[in-house]
Write a protein that holds these residues in place. Structure first.
Motif, PDB file in Angstrom:
ATOM      1  N   ASP A  28     -20.218 -23.170 -42.946  1.00  0.00           N
ATOM      2  CA  ASP A  28     -19.120 -23.197 -42.386  1.00  0.00           C
ATOM      3  C   ASP A  28     -18.228 -24.889 -41.695  1.00  0.00           C
ATOM      4  O   ASP A  28     -18.722 -24.540 -40.449  1.00  0.00           O
ATOM      5  N   LYS A  30      -6.619 -26.574 -41.256  1.00  0.00           N
ATOM      6  CA  LYS A  30      -6.795 -27.034 -40.179  1.00  0.00           C
ATOM      7  C   LYS A  30      -5.825 -28.281 -39.954  1.00  0.00           C
ATOM      8  O   LYS A  30      -5.476 -28.589 -39.480  1.00  0.00           O
ATOM      9  N   SER A  74      -8.136 -20.090 -49.840  1.00  0.00           N
ATOM     10  CA  SER A  74      -7.993 -20.315 -48.605  1.00  0.00           C
ATOM     11  C   SER A  74      -9.322 -20.706 -48.274  1.00  0.00           C
ATOM     12  O   SER A  74     -10.120 -19.909 -48.626  1.00  0.00           O
ATOM     13  N   GLY A  75      -9.987 -20.625 -46.301  1.00  0.00           N
ATOM     14  CA  GLY A  75     -11.351 -20.361 -45.808  1.00  0.00           C
ATOM     15  C   GLY A  75     -11.624 -19.226 -46.519  1.00  0.00           C
ATOM     16  O   GLY A  75     -12.990 -19.642 -46.136  1.00  0.00           O
ATOM     17  N   TYR A  76     -10.789 -18.578 -46.107  1.00  0.00           N
ATOM     18  CA  TYR A  76     -11.517 -17.250 -45.663  1.00  0.00           C
ATOM     19  C   TYR A  76     -12.005 -17.056 -47.265  1.00  0.00           C
ATOM     20  O   TYR A  76     -12.705 -16.556 -47.133  1.00  0.00           O
ATOM     21  N   GLU A  88     -22.252 -21.765 -38.956  1.00  0.00           N
ATOM     22  CA  GLU A  88     -20.748 -22.698 -38.800  1.00  0.00           C
ATOM     23  C   GLU A  88     -21.643 -24.159 -38.331  1.00  0.00           C
ATOM     24  O   GLU A  88     -22.395 -23.648 -37.210  1.00  0.00           O
ATOM     25  N   ASN A 124     -15.370 -18.497 -48.146  1.00  0.00           N
ATOM     26  CA  ASN A 124     -16.537 -18.025 -47.301  1.00  0.00           C
ATOM     27  C   ASN A 124     -16.757 -16.905 -48.262  1.00  0.00           C
ATOM     28  O   ASN A 124     -17.655 -16.354 -49.112  1.00  0.00           O
ATOM     29  N   THR A 160     -11.994 -25.516 -44.801  1.00  0.00           N
ATOM     30  CA  THR A 160     -10.476 -25.116 -45.329  1.00  0.00           C
ATOM     31  C   THR A 160      -9.529 -26.536 -45.116  1.00  0.00           C
ATOM     32  O   THR A 160     -10.115 -27.912 -45.115  1.00  0.00           O
ATOM     33  N   HIS A 210     -17.889 -16.597 -38.620  1.00  0.00           N
ATOM     34  CA  HIS A 210     -16.135 -15.974 -38.945  1.00  0.00           C
ATOM     35  C   HIS A 210     -16.424 -14.693 -39.603  1.00  0.00           C
ATOM     36  O   HIS A 210     -17.494 -14.522 -40.942  1.00  0.00           O
ATOM     37  N   VAL A 268     -15.224 -25.183 -41.626  1.00  0.00           N
ATOM     38  CA  VAL A 268     -13.222 -25.199 -41.012  1.00  0.00           C
ATOM     39  C   VAL A 268     -13.077 -25.833 -39.630  1.00  0.00           C
ATOM     40  O   VAL A 268     -12.003 -26.578 -39.890  1.00  0.00           O
ATOM     41  N   HIS A 269     -14.200 -25.689 -39.047  1.00  0.00           N
ATOM     42  CA  HIS A 269     -13.265 -25.965 -37.660  1.00  0.00           C
ATOM     43  C   HIS A 269     -14.037 -27.733 -37.243  1.00  0.00           C
ATOM     44  O   HIS A 269     -13.628 -28.021 -35.959  1.00  0.00           O
TER      45      HIS A 269
HETATM   46  N1  PMP Z   1     -14.016 -19.733 -40.629  1.00  0.00           N
HETATM   47  C1  PMP Z   1     -13.749 -19.893 -40.099  1.00  0.00           C
HETATM   48  C2  PMP Z   1     -14.906 -19.993 -39.054  1.00  0.00           C
HETATM   49  C3  PMP Z   1     -12.339 -19.803 -39.181  1.00  0.00           C
HETATM   50  O1  PMP Z   1     -12.170 -20.248 -38.068  1.00  0.00           O
HETATM   51  C4  PMP Z   1     -11.409 -19.661 -40.658  1.00  0.00           C
HETATM   52  C5  PMP Z   1      -9.777 -19.582 -39.483  1.00  0.00           C
HETATM   53  N2  PMP Z   1      -9.873 -19.518 -38.760  1.00  0.00           N
HETATM   54  C6  PMP Z   1     -11.808 -19.352 -41.715  1.00  0.00           C
HETATM   55  C7  PMP Z   1     -12.689 -19.802 -41.866  1.00  0.00           C
HETATM   56  C8  PMP Z   1     -10.737 -19.063 -42.499  1.00  0.00           C
HETATM   57  O2  PMP Z   1      -9.931 -20.597 -42.693  1.00  0.00           O
HETATM   58  P1  PMP Z   1      -8.676 -20.147 -43.286  1.00  0.00           P
HETATM   59  O3  PMP Z   1      -7.811 -20.409 -42.299  1.00  0.00           O
HETATM   60  O4  PMP Z   1      -8.355 -21.646 -44.482  1.00  0.00           O
HETATM   61  O5  PMP Z   1      -8.518 -19.358 -44.450  1.00  0.00           O
END
Ligand code: PMP
Length: 405
Positions: free
Chosen positions: A214, A248, A114-116, A185, A119, A245, A142, A216-217
């Protein structure tokens, strides 16, 4: 210890603060998104329009993505069968990493589940690899970055959101030869503002720091090939590590970093969050790769997305709703109270079939609670009309905020 009482108390505290989360049991029907169905507590199914999905371009229902996933499922079956190191690296993973490296104009990319995790695992691991590291983290980064920075177990400084003067003050105070990472970000997902990317790169050069971005968005959504804001601003080569990610705008799931080969190699070798977990299912990797490749030449979708977001902001502003100023596709309506925020979004869902998630603490600071709308290219003018009349009705019923018109 009465364990159950402790758990009940923990939940009661969240409830008392008005931020108890109830998940909407949603049934997305492929082809009709953002229209969907959801199951109410009695079991009855109701129609709903989704206004809070991060599947920003509806790639989750795209024939090219779903087709690639089906094909991979048929070809190789369901799971990866292991960690990346133990039989879990398939051709799909290798190809996807190649696509992502190419997207960000880097030598390498590294997938995470995951993106989470991307990071958290990467930032934490930088602390292990770079002795004496100092991390400079934007105040609104984040939760996954905050967690990674915490686990990096090194000196850290939080710079005021987007305040490069504050960042410079902090950088100046450290020895020039100390290893440093500046983490930020591009698109901040709750306010819809953008980080000072170029200024941060300039400071990184001046103070001999690495840069961690980051996106991600932003991936899939900004830049000529969807590589994000760094691509749009011509800064791809000035960020050492770009994180993104696949869940999204790319519509699937998973996370990644893109960087020099030596950086990816080191993270791959040291990050527990990469090493000790089953890798993404091959079908996920296949779908994500199809999405990344498709979006490299889909500016029409990016333009339609921006047009819808601008149109929604203009419409809501004209109707008198208190928008938080956003320069991106994210459209936040300020509420400023968690209970009211929840009441408004409950009423939108129950009485009007409009699904908007309340955004409360700890996702945003207390007092800045909001409704965060994310229009896609598939949200029509008719859906805008439905949204506006529903918002007017719920504000009239539940809030004393006056709305024009
Ligand atoms: N970075 C940011 C700025 C996010 O908003 C999010 C998830 N909302 C993530 C990382 C994590 O990404 P993922 O949903 O793929 O775990």
């Amino acid at each position: 210890m009465n364990y159950n009482e402790a758990f009940k108390t923990a939940v009661a505290r969240v409830r008392a603060e008005g931020r108890y989360r109830v998940f909407a049991d949603l049934l997305r029907t492929r082809g009709s998104f953002p229209r969907a169905r959801y199951r109410v507590s009695t079991g009855e199914m109701r129609d709903v329009t989704v206004w809070c999905s991060n599947d920003y371009l509806a790639m989750g229902q795209s024939p090219c993505v779903v087709g690639a996933m089906k094909q991979a499922l048929d070809d190789v079956g369901a799971g990866a069968g292991g960690t990346r190191n133990i039989s879990g690296t398939t051709h799909y993973h290798v190809e996807l990493e190649r696509s992502l490296a190419e997207l960000h104009e880097k030598e390498s990319a590294l997938l995470f589940t995951s993106g989470y995790i991307a990071n958290q695992a990467t930032l934490a691991t930088l602390g292990k690899i770079l002795p004496g590291l100092i991390i400079y983290s934007d105040a609104l980064n984040h939760a996954s970055m905050i967690e990674g920075v915490r686990q990096a177990n090194c000196e850290k400084h939080v710079w005021r959101h987007n305040d490069v003067e504050h960042l410079e003050e902090l950088l100046k105070a450290a020895p020039l030869d100390a290893p440093k990472v500046i983490a930020l970000e591009s698109v901040y997902s709750m306010d819809g503002d953008i980080g000072p990317l170029r200024e941060v790169c300039d400071l990184a050069d001046k103070y001999n720091a690495m840069t961690y971005l980051d996106e991600v968005h932003a991936v899939g959504l900004y830049g000529l090939r969807g590589a994000g804001v760094a691509e749009r601003e011509g800064l791809l080569d000035r960020f050492d590590i770009i994180e993104g990610t696949l869940g999204k705008a790319f519509g699937v799931m998973g996370g990644y970093i893109a960087a020099d080969a030596v950086i990816c190699d080191a993270i791959r070798s040291w990050a527990p969050g990469f090493i000790f977990t089953t890798s993404l299912a091959p079908a996920i990797a296949a779908g994500a790769r199809a999405s990344v490749e498709f979006l490299k030449s889909a500016n029409h979708l990016r333009e339609a997305h921006q047009e819808r977001a601008a149109a929604l902001k203009a419409r809501l502003t004209a109707e008198g709703f208190p928008l938080i100023e956003s320069v991106t596709h994210i459209v936040p309506i300020h509420v400023g109270d968690p209970v009211l925020c929840k009441r408004l979004t409950d009423a939108l869902l129950d009485e009007h079939g409009i699904y908007v998630q309340p955004i409360n603490y700890p996702t945003v600071p207390k007092g800045t609670e909001r409704m965060r709308l994310t229009p896609t290219p598939l949200h029509t003018d008719e859906m805008f009309d439905e949204l506006v009349s529903a918002l007017k009705a719920v504000y009239a019923k539940h809030a004393r905020i006056r709305v024009a018109g």
